[in-house]
Design an enzyme around this catalytic site. Structure first.
Site, PDB file in Angstrom:
ATOM      1  N   GLU A 147       0.826  -1.208   0.000  1.00 42.51           N
ATOM      2  CA  GLU A 147       0.000   0.000   0.000  1.00 42.51           C
ATOM      3  C   GLU A 147       0.862   1.261   0.000  1.00 42.51           C
ATOM      4  O   GLU A 147       0.459   2.300  -0.513  1.00 42.51           O
ATOM      5  CB  GLU A 147      -0.906  -0.007   1.249  1.00 42.51           C
ATOM      6  CG  GLU A 147      -2.370   0.180   0.917  1.00 42.51           C
ATOM      7  CD  GLU A 147      -3.273   0.038   2.134  1.00 42.51           C
ATOM      8  OE1 GLU A 147      -4.039  -0.929   2.147  1.00 42.51           O
ATOM      9  OE2 GLU A 147      -3.220   0.866   3.068  1.00 42.51           O
TER      10      GLU A 147
ATOM     11  N   HIS B 262       8.094 -26.715   0.530  1.00 36.43           N
ATOM     12  CA  HIS B 262       7.461 -27.844  -0.153  1.00 36.43           C
ATOM     13  C   HIS B 262       6.346 -27.392  -1.073  1.00 36.43           C
ATOM     14  O   HIS B 262       5.517 -28.192  -1.487  1.00 36.43           O
ATOM     15  CB  HIS B 262       6.947 -28.834   0.894  1.00 36.43           C
ATOM     16  CG  HIS B 262       8.068 -29.385   1.726  1.00 36.43           C
ATOM     17  ND1 HIS B 262       8.719 -30.550   1.426  1.00 36.43           N
ATOM     18  CD2 HIS B 262       8.688 -28.880   2.822  1.00 36.43           C
ATOM     19  CE1 HIS B 262       9.685 -30.755   2.324  1.00 36.43           C
ATOM     20  NE2 HIS B 262       9.683 -29.747   3.173  1.00 36.43           N
TER      21      HIS B 262
ATOM     22  N   LYS C 228     -13.247   1.768  -1.695  1.00 35.42           N
ATOM     23  CA  LYS C 228     -14.200   2.065  -0.614  1.00 35.42           C
ATOM     24  C   LYS C 228     -15.378   2.863  -1.181  1.00 35.42           C
ATOM     25  O   LYS C 228     -16.536   2.597  -0.877  1.00 35.42           O
ATOM     26  CB  LYS C 228     -13.524   2.898   0.482  1.00 35.42           C
ATOM     27  CG  LYS C 228     -12.587   2.107   1.391  1.00 35.42           C
ATOM     28  CD  LYS C 228     -12.132   2.974   2.562  1.00 35.42           C
ATOM     29  CE  LYS C 228     -11.152   2.247   3.459  1.00 35.42           C
ATOM     30  NZ  LYS C 228     -10.748   2.996   4.639  1.00 35.42           N
TER      31      LYS C 228
HETATM   32  O1  PA5 Z   1      -3.471   1.476   5.884  1.00 38.58           O
HETATM   33  C1  PA5 Z   1      -4.553   1.985   5.675  1.00 38.58           C
HETATM   34  O2  PA5 Z   1      -4.726   3.206   5.730  1.00 38.58           O
HETATM   35  C2  PA5 Z   1      -5.787   1.147   5.372  1.00 38.58           C
HETATM   36  O3  PA5 Z   1      -5.483  -0.192   5.241  1.00 38.58           O
HETATM   37  C3  PA5 Z   1      -6.792   1.305   6.504  1.00 38.58           C
HETATM   38  O4  PA5 Z   1      -6.203   0.932   7.703  1.00 38.58           O
HETATM   39  C4  PA5 Z   1      -8.026   0.475   6.262  1.00 38.58           C
HETATM   40  O5  PA5 Z   1      -8.588   0.787   5.022  1.00 38.58           O
HETATM   41  C5  PA5 Z   1      -9.058   0.713   7.357  1.00 38.58           C
HETATM   42  O6  PA5 Z   1      -9.386   2.071   7.452  1.00 38.58           O
HETATM   43  P1  PA5 Z   1     -10.036   2.671   8.744  1.00 38.58           P
HETATM   44  O7  PA5 Z   1      -9.079   2.534   9.869  1.00 38.58           O
HETATM   45  O8  PA5 Z   1     -10.346   4.095   8.432  1.00 38.58           O
HETATM   46  O9  PA5 Z   1     -11.291   1.875   8.995  1.00 38.58           O
END
Ligand code: PA5
Length: 475
Positions: free
Chosen positions: A302, A331, A445
């Site tokens: 990410e 394996h 989202k």
């Molecule tokens: O790293 C990130 O920003 C995302 O993976 C969020 O943690 C994830 O989408 C969850 O978002 P939120 O904490 O707003 O529910």
């Protein structure tokens, strides 16, 4: 654990990049000259991260978490004590950066069959992290917990994530139907002032809440209350976790590639990425570290997977993280790593001393193929297999390096987390991208909001309805 300087040193995580070099890997390895040529870039990346540390506006608040949470830690410890006293189950509702850290720390530092242990042998309530909206999983969780005896830690920075909020709606409804006061069964971990959980807390009359600071993004949040509260409920020494992180921070103060473990790793990964190694395999030789590879996969994917450079130029940066477990995946996947395309870097996580050795008894003396194992320990076996796999990959000219973890405890886990976070921040700076945003995740989202009819998303709903599958291409 009393942390003397000697003990810190003995618990120090090291990076062994012998098998990345042309000296040991031949023509596929990285030469001294290449490394030298990247020294300036590495120095600049180190400079960028050091100068901007702690800046909320740049989402760099995570760098200070080992230092600025004294009162928060005290509050977390008191809350955790209360939760342990009152509840038989503790369930984290969250996803992505709000779940992977708690799963990872639970797996790393608790008994591998924690929930199956009798109550007297557990340090806290039974523990679950629900990071999906698979309806079967939700139903089956409810089959094994009793909501009346459960504390739900709802973790969401935005409070707008459909998955987490769906789970919240379900458990709030169940609690109400069971005649319970929702407020007594939930702890929120969320943004200080924005977001729906703040509103819900007010509506419920003030839910016990912890703050995920402005400058701490989800995937950099494990050392914040996101990770610390679940860890404390499990009886993990969260002060030691933070001390380990601070120790790694100290080790990485220098811009000297030869001395800074996170900087050398980031630089090697950068060189590898730029020479077409588009896949980064993380292979811990430890079941306790299995979910560290999951946590890292999110952090790396990410943070680095971006389509625009900081100067606005389009790009397609990033490296695909692959999770692998030693020895299990020897394996299944190692055949590919040894003989398949030259598109990977393998990072081994090797453990110096396992908390159990598990001696292998003598037996089958008339079958030499089996008898040779007797008298060794399983620790020796797993370490030998780790070494053998690194050797085989090196012989096959495959880039690989090893992160040596002397033993797995809260201190070394803190070191590891901070090491990987810094490595990611350095790599992002080298790639000249915004390491801390996630427009790709936000897009998904928003599309979900539209599909489920959230107000304000009508236009996107139309576009999505127009993107229905074409029957001409369905076989
Ligand atoms: O790293 C990130 O920003 C995302 O993976 C969020 O943690 C994830 O989408 C969850 O978002 P939120 O904490 O707003 O529910």
């Amino acid at each position: 654990m009393k942390l003397t300087e000697e003990l810190r040193k003995s618990l120090r995580i090291t990076v062994d990049y012998t098998n990345m070099t042309d000296k040991y890997l031949g023509k596929n390895g990285i030469s001294k000259k290449t490394l030298e040529a990247h020294k300036q870039l590495a120095r600049a990346a180190h400079g960028y991260v050091s100068e901007n540390r702690g800046k909320d506006e740049l989402f760099m608040g995570w760098t200070e978490l080992p230092y600025n949470q004294t009162e928060i830690v005290a509050d977390i410890l008191a809350t955790a004590k209360d939760i342990r006293r009152k509840f038989e189950y503790f369930v984290v509702l969250g996803i992505g950066g709000s779940a992977l850290g708690p799963i990872m720390a639970f797996n790393a530092l608790c008994h591998l069959h924690y929930n199956d242990l009798p109550k007297s042998k557990r340090k806290g309530p039974k523990f679950y992290v629900e990071d999906n909206v698979d309806p079967v999983r939700m139903k089956e969780l409810l089959d094994v917990i009793d909501v009346k005896k459960t504390c739900f830690n709802v973790i969401s920075k935005s409070g707008a994530t459909s998955e987490t909020m769906t789970q919240y709606l379900i458990i709030a409804d169940l609690l109400q139907k069971a005649g319970e006061n929702v407020k007594d069964h939930v702890v929120f971990t969320t943004d200080a002032s924005r977001g729906n959980l703040v509103k819900i807390s007010k509506e419920l009359g003030g839910v016990k809440s912890f703050v995920l600071g402005d400058g701490v993004g989800g995937r950099f949040s494990e050392l914040s209350p996101v990770g610390l509260l679940p860890a404390a409920v499990l009886g993990i020494d969260i002060k030691l976790l933070l001390k380990g992180a601070a120790y790694m921070d100290k080790l990485c103060k220098t811009p000297d590639l030869k001395k800074n473990p996170a900087l050398i790793s980031a630089t090697l990964q950068f060189i590898a990425m730029k020479s077409g190694k588009n896949i980064g395999v993380m292979m811990p030789y430890s079941d306790n570290l299995k979910y560290l590879a999951d946590w890292y996969a999110q952090l790396w994917a990410e943070s680095l997977g971006k389509n625009v450079h900081l100067d606005g130029q389009p790009c397609n940066e990033g490296q695909t993280p692959v999770k692998s477990l030693g020895v299990t995946d020897q394996h299944s996947q190692v055949q590919l790593y040894t003989e398949g395309p030259f598109d990977k870097v393998v990072t081994f996580l090797s453990v110096g001393s396992y908390k159990e050795k598990s001696p292998i008894p003598h037996g089958c003396e008339d079958i030499p193929d089996v008898a040779f194992l007797g008298g060794h320990t399983m620790e020796e076996l797993i370490q030998a297999e780790n070494k053998a796999t690194a050797f085989a990959l090196t012989k096959a000219g495959r880039l690989n390096y090893t992160v040596n973890v002397p033993e797995i405890n809260a201190f070394t886990l803190g070191e590891l987390l901070y090491y990987f976070e810094l490595q990611t921040a350095y790599a992002g700076a080298m790639l000249n991208i915004d390491t801390f945003n996630q427009p790709g995740v936000e897009a998904g989202k928003k599309a979900t909001f539209a599909l489920l009819g959230k107000p304000g998303y009508a236009e996107q709903k139309k576009a999505l309805d127009g993107a229905a599958p074409d029957p001409a291409y369905i076989v």
